[in-house]
Design a protein around this motif. Sequence first.
Motif, PDB file in Angstrom:
ATOM      1  N   GLU A   1       0.826  -1.207   0.000  1.00  0.00           N
ATOM      2  CA  GLU A   1       0.000   0.000   0.000  1.00  0.00           C
ATOM      3  C   GLU A   1       0.866   1.266   0.000  1.00  0.00           C
ATOM      4  O   GLU A   1       0.519   2.266  -0.633  1.00  0.00           O
ATOM      5  N   GLN A   2       1.981   1.217   0.698  1.00  0.00           N
ATOM      6  CA  GLN A   2       2.890   2.366   0.705  1.00  0.00           C
ATOM      7  C   GLN A   2       3.471   2.607  -0.687  1.00  0.00           C
ATOM      8  O   GLN A   2       3.552   3.764  -1.149  1.00  0.00           O
ATOM      9  N   LEU A   3       3.845   1.544  -1.372  1.00  0.00           N
ATOM     10  CA  LEU A   3       4.392   1.684  -2.725  1.00  0.00           C
ATOM     11  C   LEU A   3       3.316   2.181  -3.694  1.00  0.00           C
ATOM     12  O   LEU A   3       3.599   3.008  -4.569  1.00  0.00           O
ATOM     13  N   LEU A   4       2.096   1.685  -3.524  1.00  0.00           N
ATOM     14  CA  LEU A   4       0.988   2.145  -4.364  1.00  0.00           C
ATOM     15  C   LEU A   4       0.757   3.640  -4.174  1.00  0.00           C
ATOM     16  O   LEU A   4       0.542   4.384  -5.143  1.00  0.00           O
TER      17      LEU A   4
ATOM     18  N   GLN B   1       8.887  13.073  -8.298  1.00  0.00           N
ATOM     19  CA  GLN B   1       9.034  11.699  -8.781  1.00  0.00           C
ATOM     20  C   GLN B   1      10.501  11.284  -8.898  1.00  0.00           C
ATOM     21  O   GLN B   1      10.811  10.086  -8.895  1.00  0.00           O
ATOM     22  N   GLN B   2      11.389  12.253  -8.947  1.00  0.00           N
ATOM     23  CA  GLN B   2      12.824  11.933  -9.015  1.00  0.00           C
ATOM     24  C   GLN B   2      13.298  11.208  -7.761  1.00  0.00           C
ATOM     25  O   GLN B   2      14.352  10.564  -7.762  1.00  0.00           O
ATOM     26  N   PHE B   3      12.503  11.279  -6.686  1.00  0.00           N
ATOM     27  CA  PHE B   3      12.866  10.594  -5.445  1.00  0.00           C
ATOM     28  C   PHE B   3      12.074   9.304  -5.244  1.00  0.00           C
ATOM     29  O   PHE B   3      12.114   8.712  -4.165  1.00  0.00           O
ATOM     30  N   LEU B   4      11.362   8.879  -6.261  1.00  0.00           N
ATOM     31  CA  LEU B   4      10.503   7.705  -6.134  1.00  0.00           C
ATOM     32  C   LEU B   4      11.288   6.460  -5.732  1.00  0.00           C
ATOM     33  O   LEU B   4      10.924   5.746  -4.799  1.00  0.00           O
TER      34      LEU B   4
ATOM     35  N   ALA C   1      14.382   6.156  -4.449  1.00  0.00           N
ATOM     36  CA  ALA C   1      15.051   6.293  -3.147  1.00  0.00           C
ATOM     37  C   ALA C   1      14.039   6.163  -2.000  1.00  0.00           C
ATOM     38  O   ALA C   1      14.335   5.542  -0.968  1.00  0.00           O
ATOM     39  N   THR C   2      12.858   6.741  -2.175  1.00  0.00           N
ATOM     40  CA  THR C   2      11.832   6.645  -1.133  1.00  0.00           C
ATOM     41  C   THR C   2      11.331   5.216  -0.985  1.00  0.00           C
ATOM     42  O   THR C   2      11.117   4.723   0.136  1.00  0.00           O
ATOM     43  N   ALA C   3      11.148   4.531  -2.100  1.00  0.00           N
ATOM     44  CA  ALA C   3      10.740   3.128  -2.046  1.00  0.00           C
ATOM     45  C   ALA C   3      11.796   2.286  -1.352  1.00  0.00           C
ATOM     46  O   ALA C   3      11.472   1.402  -0.540  1.00  0.00           O
ATOM     47  N   ASP C   4      13.060   2.552  -1.639  1.00  0.00           N
ATOM     48  CA  ASP C   4      14.152   1.837  -0.968  1.00  0.00           C
ATOM     49  C   ASP C   4      14.085   2.038   0.547  1.00  0.00           C
ATOM     50  O   ASP C   4      14.277   1.103   1.325  1.00  0.00           O
TER      51      ASP C   4
ATOM     52  N   LEU D   1      11.451   2.710   2.340  1.00  0.00           N
ATOM     53  CA  LEU D   1      10.306   1.979   2.876  1.00  0.00           C
ATOM     54  C   LEU D   1      10.606   0.486   2.998  1.00  0.00           C
ATOM     55  O   LEU D   1      10.231  -0.156   3.986  1.00  0.00           O
ATOM     56  N   VAL D   2      11.270  -0.054   2.005  1.00  0.00           N
ATOM     57  CA  VAL D   2      11.650  -1.475   2.066  1.00  0.00           C
ATOM     58  C   VAL D   2      12.614  -1.711   3.221  1.00  0.00           C
ATOM     59  O   VAL D   2      12.462  -2.651   4.023  1.00  0.00           O
ATOM     60  N   ASP D   3      13.624  -0.833   3.347  1.00  0.00           N
ATOM     61  CA  ASP D   3      14.597  -0.972   4.437  1.00  0.00           C
ATOM     62  C   ASP D   3      13.914  -0.920   5.797  1.00  0.00           C
ATOM     63  O   ASP D   3      14.261  -1.678   6.714  1.00  0.00           O
ATOM     64  N   ALA D   4      12.928  -0.044   5.941  1.00  0.00           N
ATOM     65  CA  ALA D   4      12.205   0.094   7.213  1.00  0.00           C
ATOM     66  C   ALA D   4      11.459  -1.198   7.534  1.00  0.00           C
ATOM     67  O   ALA D   4      11.400  -1.617   8.699  1.00  0.00           O
ATOM     68  N   GLN D   5      10.887  -1.834   6.521  1.00  0.00           N
ATOM     69  CA  GLN D   5      10.178  -3.091   6.745  1.00  0.00           C
ATOM     70  C   GLN D   5      11.139  -4.219   7.121  1.00  0.00           C
ATOM     71  O   GLN D   5      10.803  -5.093   7.915  1.00  0.00           O
TER      72      GLN D   5
END
Length: 205
Positions: A166-169, A188-191, A193-196, A198-202
């Motif tokens: 849901e966070q990635l969506l 969107q240029q940070f898309l 890095a931000t996804a990375d 979120l994954v790291d946090a999980q």
Amino acid sequence: MSPTVKPRAGTEGVAAPTESVRDRILNTARDLFYKEGARAVGVDTVVARSGVAKTSLYRWFPSKDALIVAVLEQEQKDRWAGWDKTAAQSDPEPRARLRAHLNGIVRFVSSSHFRGCPFMNITVEFADPQHPARVLALEEMQELRRRLRGLVDNIEGVSNREELTEQLLLLVDGAFSSAQALGKNGPQQFLVATADALVDAQLKK
């Protein structure tokens, strides 16, 4: 320079295949709806721009709604064909594949031709949740969620896969929306890095 292609035996003098009437109508409508909005463009405009008779349009598309749905179905087909091509060409490592898809989205929304997600645009134009175009747009969003979940499921160690999906969506939707207003210099240029992050946090939970 492209190599010279010799015609097959027996094909000399045969005209090259031309765009079908249906494709001409569909491609014209797709371009007009995306640039100007499906509600704003009338059937007469599509007929005039495509150079076909109105009877031909209605032979293939019995109503304007049917034409709008056909345009969205083609958008859907092309979107997922592009997604599958990215998957086939990317590093199979799960996080690398996720980054490849997100980088593809960044390139798409940063294009000078980008005028928003065609499916999100439709949900703005048609408020009725039962409108066939809006129903298709919802199906498209659900398919994006499903595909993102497939990517998430392949990443080992994620503590809450539903939450990450849901966070990635939300990130992808944000990239589509902000790029429509801010263009190539939007967030969107940070898309990726931000996804990375979120994954790291999980993975740390």
